[in-house]
Design an enzyme around this catalytic site. Structure first.
Site, short mmCIF file in Angstrom:
data_model
loop_
_atom_site.label_atom_id
_atom_site.label_comp_id
_atom_site.label_asym_id
_atom_site.label_seq_id
_atom_site.Cartn_x
_atom_site.Cartn_y
_atom_site.Cartn_z
CD1 TRP A 103 5.36 -0.08 2.93
CD2 TRP A 103 7.49 0.60 3.02
NE1 TRP A 103 5.58 0.75 1.87
CE2 TRP A 103 6.87 1.19 1.90
CE3 TRP A 103 8.83 0.89 3.28
CZ2 TRP A 103 7.54 2.06 1.04
CZ3 TRP A 103 9.51 1.76 2.42
CH2 TRP A 103 8.87 2.33 1.33
CG ASP A 172 4.87 1.63 9.19
OD1 ASP A 172 4.24 2.70 9.06
OD2 ASP A 172 5.68 1.22 8.34
CE LYS A 196 3.40 6.24 1.78
NZ LYS A 196 4.48 5.50 2.41
C1 LIG Z 1 5.59 4.85 2.62
C2 LIG Z 1 5.74 3.92 3.76
C3 LIG Z 1 6.94 3.81 4.49
C4 LIG Z 1 8.19 4.55 4.11
O1 LIG Z 1 8.07 5.90 4.37
P1 LIG Z 1 9.30 6.91 4.20
O2 LIG Z 1 8.77 8.13 4.90
O3 LIG Z 1 9.51 7.08 2.74
O4 LIG Z 1 10.48 6.33 4.87
C5 LIG Z 1 6.95 2.98 5.57
N1 LIG Z 1 5.87 2.26 5.93
C6 LIG Z 1 4.71 2.33 5.26
C7 LIG Z 1 3.54 1.53 5.71
C8 LIG Z 1 4.60 3.16 4.15
O5 LIG Z 1 3.45 3.24 3.47
#
Ligand SMILES: *Cc1c(COP(=O)(O)O)cnc(C)c1O
Length: 361
Positions: A103, A172, A196
């Site tokens: 990511w 993030d 998540k």
């Molecule tokens: C799942 C995830 C993403 C991507 O998320 P989307 O909503 O599918 O774009 C980005 N960063 C992290 C840390 C993730 O776990």
């Protein structure tokens, strides 16, 4: 109704059962209004209460200080990979990114479309098995911000501490937001896709410091400007109403449970149970270096890929589902976010011990 299984899915991930039950009721008839949740105008007072309530609870649970906006956006966390640099960086400016996983790498590629990106640390060559300590890298003085992924969902690594630096942090937190206390004042911007730890897919939370809104260039599309959404209370256009509603319910659930301080204790306990099994035998190998271990995603291997396949199938047959590792690293991964119950972790630990005994390498 079928029996609920232990769902170790990395995302979309398990939600508190009581949240699902309340949601199911409100989908059909929202709080006795005679209108279902998904049929309700986003301009109605009922929905205004939902979005205000969600924002209020997030502020309370994360102890978000004055001077920050809370936005509910669409496009997933992945859209933040470009929105962040599009809004915060001009073509002549520089930003620093720590490359600690898939990511992060994707965010780096997007950011390069907008400015100069330096990568002072990368664990890519070690298959992203760790995050750096602060002594291991140096951020350029002329860098606008330091970007990091607090929990690397795929590889099961997590920053135990955030960098102690004057540099503005952008983070993030998609896979560990609300899993532990965080000092929000150290960040310029935090974002998290909901699926998540916050709720269902379809909404992304952005927490952004007020002064950064002035940086958004005028010549970018209206929908992609943080300022647009901040000025309109996340209702410049139709927001993802039902996803925001579920986030609200999840936040209520977390508050009732005792908030972030309380869930952190439970999360530590859950992760410790699995790492204890991994460390007690050579049969299981954790992917992450110990100091970088994630409390949210426990990635591990068995002696052979064949045993891993057998393990995943046998676990699923016992109601322990979603244990297959991400396709990029294989192996197994147990995602044990806030809503994943302690007794499910205990069941997995017992299963792991039994499986190792019954299936010698
Ligand atoms: C799942 C995830 C993403 C991507 O998320 P989307 O909503 O599918 O774009 C980005 N960063 C992290 C840390 C993730 O776990």
């Amino acid at each position: 109704m079928s029996q609920r299984v232990c769902n170790f899915s990395a995302g979309p991930a398990t939600l508190p059962h009581e949240v699902l039950i309340k949601t199911a009721e409100d989908i059909v008839d929202f709080k006795g209004t005679g209108i279902g949740l998904m049929e309700m105008s986003h301009r109605s007072p009922e929905f205004q209460n939902v979005i205000d309530g969600a924002e209020q609870l997030l502020r309370e649970l994360m102890h978000i200080p004055e001077g920050y906006q809370v936005l509910f956006l669409q496009g997933g966390a992945s859209s933040q990979f470009f929105m962040v640099p599009m809004n915060l960086l001009s073509a002549t400016q520089k930003a620093s990114y720590l490359n600690t996983g898939t990511w992060a790498k994707k965010a780096i590629a997007e950011a390069r479309l907008f400015g100069t990106i330096e990568v002072p640390f990368s664990s890519e060559e070690q298959h992203y098995n760790r995050v750096p300590s602060q002594q291991e890298y140096r951020v350029a003085d002329d860098s606008e911000y330091l970007y990091l992924v607090s929990n690397n969902t795929i590889f099961g690594t997590q920053f135990q501490e955030f960098p102690d630096t004057e540099k503005m942090l952008v983070c993030d937190m998609s896979s560990d937001i609300l899993s532990r206390p965080v000092d929000v004042s150290r960040f310029g911007l935090i974002f998290a896709g909901a699926q998540k730890n916050l709720g269902p897919a379809g909404v992304t939370v952005v927490i952004v410091r007020d002064d950064l809104l002035a940086r958004c260039p005028d010549n970018i599309p209206t929908m992609l400007k943080y300022r647009t959404h901040a000025n309109k209370g996340s209702m410049f256009n139709t927001p993802p109403c039902s996803a925001i509603y579920v986030v609200y319910r999840v936040l209520e659930w977390l508050k009732e449970l005792g908030g972030v301080e309380e869930i952190e204790k439970i999360n530590r306990k859950k992760a410790a149970i699995l790492y204890q099994v991994i460390d007690s035998t050579a049969y299981y190998r954790g992917h992450a270096e110990k100091k970088s271990r994630s409390q949210m995603n426990v990635a591990f291997n068995l002696p052979t890929p064949e045993l891993e396949a057998k393990f995943i199938a046998a676990a699923a047959a016992q109601g322990l589902k979603g244990l297959k590792g991400h396709r990029s690293i294989g192996g197994c991964r147990a995602s044990i976010y806030n809503a994943f119950a302690l007794n499910g972790v205990e069941r997995l630990a017992a299963f792991m011990n039994r499986f190792a005994d019954e299936n010698p390498a």
